[in-house]
Design an enzyme around this catalytic site. Structure first.
Site, PDB file in Angstrom:
ATOM      1  CB  VAL A   9       1.073  -2.414   8.483  1.00 40.42           C
ATOM      2  CG1 VAL A   9       0.592  -0.954   8.074  1.00 40.42           C
ATOM      3  CG2 VAL A   9       0.731  -2.716   9.537  1.00 40.42           C
ATOM      4  CB  SER A  10       0.999  -6.720   4.210  1.00 33.78           C
ATOM      5  OG  SER A  10      -0.434  -6.909   4.178  1.00 33.78           O
ATOM      6  CB  THR A  11       5.746  -7.257   7.313  1.00 34.02           C
ATOM      7  OG1 THR A  11       5.813  -5.259   6.377  1.00 34.02           O
ATOM      8  CG2 THR A  11       5.613  -7.692   6.081  1.00 34.02           C
TER       9      THR A  11
END
Length: 185
Positions: A9-11
């Site tokens: 997941v990017s964040t």
């Protein structure tokens, strides 16, 4: 001969549970997960651990191709490394795999489309920010401290009041106070 999953997941605010559930349903016996890491970043600790864990005959499985990477070269380099080590690759959402020449060709095409999608998104974002700037609007997060409060914070520091005390007075974090003090220097 195990199926090993990789999720990303990017964040840190995003939840990888959808990916984890899909990988478990597909038969992954172990899953490595990177939290808060962009797909364009080459330094992903859990991906490195996953690649190190894989053995000949295993299958690296991801929920979606862009979880492995957004840059075509990066994705293809990982796939080439896996192929050299006799490890197969599978992407659940796109139904891609590296078994046979057609699977490898489709994987290459989909990696190119993933990069195109990312490049197009960045281009639109830059164009939107440029248009906003042209109309006098500034992109980014709104300031937590008004300019008069920033001047006040600098004056208080000059009088010997600590950044902790100033933060309490203004109702902001100490880091915000330091940021405004730094802007003056």
């Amino acid at each position: 001969m195990a199926m090993i999953g990789y999720a990303r997941v990017s964040t840190v605010d995003q939840d990888p549970q959808l990916q984890l559930d899909a990988l478990k349903t597909a038969g992954a016996v172990r899953t490595f997960t990177d939290h808060g890491v962009s797909g364009s970043t080459t330094d992903r600790l859990q991906l490195a651990a996953c690649l190190d864990h894989l053995r000949a005959g295993d299958t690296l499985t991801v929920w979606k191709l862009d979880r492995l990477g957004r840059d075509t070269r990066q994705v293809l380099d990982v796939i080439a490394e896996l192929t050299n080590r006799e490890i197969t690759f599978r992407s659940l959402t796109e139904g891609l795999h590296t078994e046979g020449p057609m699977g490898k060709a489709m994987l290459t095409i989909m990696a190119a489309f993933a990069q195109l999608e990312r490049d197009t998104m960045l281009e639109r974002t830059r164009a939107g920010l440029a248009a906003a700037a042209k109309n006098g609007r500034k992109g980014g997060r709104p300031l937590k401290v008004a300019s008069k409060d920033a001047v006040r914070a600098r004056d208080l520091v000059a009088k010997g009041i600590t950044p902790n005390e100033i933060a309490k007075m203004l109702g902001v974090s100490r880091a915000t106070v330091y940021r405004h003090i730094r802007e003056d220097r």
